[in-house]
Enzyme design. Sequence first.
Site, PDB file in Angstrom:
ATOM      1  N   ASN A 208       0.254  -3.829   5.746  1.00 56.40           N
ATOM      2  CA  ASN A 208      -0.085  -3.498   4.362  1.00 56.40           C
ATOM      3  C   ASN A 208      -0.067  -4.757   3.506  1.00 56.40           C
ATOM      4  O   ASN A 208       0.950  -5.465   3.475  1.00 56.40           O
ATOM      5  CB  ASN A 208       0.914  -2.481   3.817  1.00 56.40           C
ATOM      6  N   GLU A 255      -4.929  -1.841   4.097  1.00 55.42           N
ATOM      7  CA  GLU A 255      -4.180  -1.562   5.312  1.00 55.42           C
ATOM      8  C   GLU A 255      -5.045  -1.967   6.495  1.00 55.42           C
ATOM      9  O   GLU A 255      -6.183  -1.503   6.603  1.00 55.42           O
ATOM     10  CB  GLU A 255      -3.834  -0.080   5.416  1.00 55.42           C
ATOM     11  N   ARG A 279     -17.779   3.019   6.453  1.00 56.36           N
ATOM     12  CA  ARG A 279     -17.896   4.300   5.753  1.00 56.36           C
ATOM     13  C   ARG A 279     -17.102   4.231   4.463  1.00 56.36           C
ATOM     14  O   ARG A 279     -16.169   3.427   4.320  1.00 56.36           O
ATOM     15  CB  ARG A 279     -17.409   5.469   6.614  1.00 56.36           C
ATOM     16  N   PHE A 284      -9.658  14.055   3.957  1.00 58.67           N
ATOM     17  CA  PHE A 284      -9.746  14.932   5.114  1.00 58.67           C
ATOM     18  C   PHE A 284      -8.838  16.150   4.918  1.00 58.67           C
ATOM     19  O   PHE A 284      -7.848  16.097   4.165  1.00 58.67           O
ATOM     20  CB  PHE A 284      -9.361  14.168   6.390  1.00 58.67           C
TER      21      PHE A 284
END
Length: 308
Positions: A208, A255, A279, A284
């Site tokens: 990160n 990340e 993308r 989700f």
Amino acid sequence: MSVYTDWRAVPAQARGTVAALGNFDGVHRGHVHVLNTLRTARPDRPLSVVTFDPHPRALFRPQDPAFRLMLPNVRANALQEQGVESVFQLAFDAEFSHLGAEEFVKDVLINALGVQHVACGADFAFGHRRGGDTARLEHLLTEHGVGLSIVPQLTDDNGPISSSRIRRLLQEGYPERAAMELGRLWSIVGPVVHGDQRGRLLGFPTANIPLGQHIEPARGVYAVWVTLPDGRVLPGVANIGRRPTINDGQESRLEVHLFDFSGDLYGQILSVALVCLMREECRFDSLDALKAQIAQDAAQARKILSSR
């Protein structure tokens, strides 16, 4: 190469250079064109850059989002690669912003730095409230026997190459087009910090890295090359955004998952170069769906990077 941050205390051995003026954010092909023009005009003197930190825009418009293409230490390294021997990184604070055009030339360029020749872009403005233009600069330098090279912007089929145009390309999700104008892949450079280790639970541990003062490019998933402190360059897949599936807050982050790597990277400085946006960021319905998509993203990134 040496970086000097106090123009009032420049050592004698650093004086007498030929200097390119500007912010040089990104050190893109247009900036390199200015440096090459200056080098050609005065090959007899060491090459330097007079630049600013923070960027003047950060002082006058502090409410704006972060917008830097590169941080000062990365900029200095990029300038060194172009043969620059000294960077005079002027502290752009409220006091300095009130320096008049004549004072900037006389006090800074002539008396403090002892420049022998100057180069800048045709749109360069300086002094309090940007009161000086290139015509004024030429007049003031001539009074001190110093020449000026005004360098027209380098252009391509889409027009002049500029830092603002590169920022726009990154925000629109075209890092490969930005790379063509930079002359290299665009990178985010920063320390690895502790996260929530959710990536590890999903089977894809990530490093990160805060975006900090870097401009935030289009949110989504990228194929990336990651340079480690020891010089190794490894392939990987990265997400830039706010992780809407996890809904962990409003701060965007980078990340990155490094392929076939194991080791402790906390606290180390990584350089993450964006190759292409695969993308856009999306939400989700479940963590299982997210995990399946991450696996697809990783496979696609491997394929893309293996061909480059």
